[in-house]
Design an enzyme around this catalytic site. Structure first.
Site, PDB file in Angstrom:
ATOM      1  N   ASP A  53       0.895  -1.283  -0.111  1.00 20.24           N
ATOM      2  CA  ASP A  53      -0.138   0.059  -0.049  1.00 20.24           C
ATOM      3  C   ASP A  53       0.856   1.225   0.157  1.00 20.24           C
ATOM      4  O   ASP A  53       2.034   1.153   0.357  1.00 20.24           O
ATOM      5  CB  ASP A  53      -0.803   0.158   1.466  1.00 20.24           C
ATOM      6  CG  ASP A  53      -1.861  -1.170   1.454  1.00 20.24           C
ATOM      7  OD1 ASP A  53      -2.103  -1.873   0.261  1.00 20.24           O
ATOM      8  OD2 ASP A  53      -2.260  -1.578   2.602  1.00 20.24           O
ATOM      9  N   TYR A 111       6.506 -10.159   6.555  1.00 18.79           N
ATOM     10  CA  TYR A 111       6.499  -8.609   7.331  1.00 18.79           C
ATOM     11  C   TYR A 111       6.686  -8.095   8.594  1.00 18.79           C
ATOM     12  O   TYR A 111       6.728  -9.125   9.549  1.00 18.79           O
ATOM     13  CB  TYR A 111       4.995  -8.348   6.934  1.00 18.79           C
ATOM     14  CG  TYR A 111       4.423  -8.012   5.588  1.00 18.79           C
ATOM     15  CD1 TYR A 111       4.705  -6.989   4.982  1.00 18.79           C
ATOM     16  CD2 TYR A 111       3.806  -9.128   4.935  1.00 18.79           C
ATOM     17  CE1 TYR A 111       4.145  -6.842   3.667  1.00 18.79           C
ATOM     18  CE2 TYR A 111       3.502  -8.953   3.445  1.00 18.79           C
ATOM     19  CZ  TYR A 111       3.721  -8.139   2.916  1.00 18.79           C
ATOM     20  OH  TYR A 111       3.207  -7.546   1.817  1.00 18.79           O
TER      21      TYR A 111
END
Length: 245
Positions: A53, A111
């Site tokens: 994003d 992540y």
């Protein structure tokens, strides 16, 4: 034709995410394609392992690109890096078998999400973590994380309703802290749109006592987004590494 696997780092602060968009040239993918095409002398497409994003960072994003022939020495690491913005960098470039695709060939991702619980935002890390000046119960967060490990339908942990499949496997969620810095590491087969940020918001709510740790499983059982936590801000999230067989 020759296929190259690229490992890329970027500071996502000033970009509209990874994926190229018709409405803006300010995307990581778009800039990489423009710079590689300029040096190659013809148009190329860069395929990433996934779409981060706007505002999300990467230490180990991977991408694949097909050139018409062998790249000369230093093509990616010197020539292309020489015209990329300073907050985007190709770290490695490896010749791989034709047919390799950064997204389709991936088998796992890692992540990390960073939280700063200090009273004031840290001067040097404020762009790379979520400033959340409240005490977090890491034990409660770890209990909540344990409810999310395994293979589940994560429809309640994504903001995209039209996903073809929401089944994913999370191998590990590791919550650690030192001083005012909290790190959450996620390891899994892959993650849905906003999934890591929603998981993080859920763990934070468990850490503040706004929800019970066990309630993290409610969204897995009901597949209802309303049962999971808030969407944590993008700036605390890093794509660390992508795994391949």
């Amino acid at each position: 034709m020759r296929t190259y696997k690229l490992t890329i780092a970027y500071d996502g602060t000033g970009y509209q995410g990874w994926q190229r968009q018709a409405s803006t040239e300010n995307t990581i993918q778009g800039i990489l394609e423009r710079c590689i095409s300029e040096k190659a002398g013809y148009a190329v497409e860069v395929d990433g392992s996934g779409r981060t994003d706007g505002g999300v960072h990467a230490r180990g994003q991977t991408a694949s690109v097909v050139l018409r022939g062998l790249a000369e020495d230093g093509f990616f690491l010197k020539q292309v890096n020489g015209i990329l913005p300073p907050d985007i960098r190709i770290l490695e470039a490896a010749l791989v078998k034709n047919g390799f695709h950064a997204r389709k060939s991936a088998v796992g991702k890692v992540y990390e999400y960073y939280i700063d619980t200090g009273e004031r935002p840290d001067v040097f890390t404020r762009r790379y973590c979520f400033h959340y000046p409240r005490k977090l119960d890491l034990s409660a967060m770890r209990t909540a994380a344990g409810c999310l490990i395994g293979t589940h339908e994560f429809a309640g942990y994504t903001d995209k309703k039209e996903e073809k499949s929401t089944k994913r496997t999370i191998y590990a969620i590791i919550v650690s802290g030192q001083g005012s810095r909290v790190k959450i590491r996620y390891e899994g087969t892959g993650f849905l749109y906003h999934m890591v940020r929603i998981l993080t918001g859920t763990l934070i709510e468990a850490g503040t006592g706004e929800r019970s740790p066990e309630s993290a499983a409610d969204a897995l059982r009901t597949l209802d987004r309303r049962q999971s936590g808030f969407l944590a801000p993008a700036q605390g999230l890093f794509l660390q590494e992508v795994h391949y067989r």
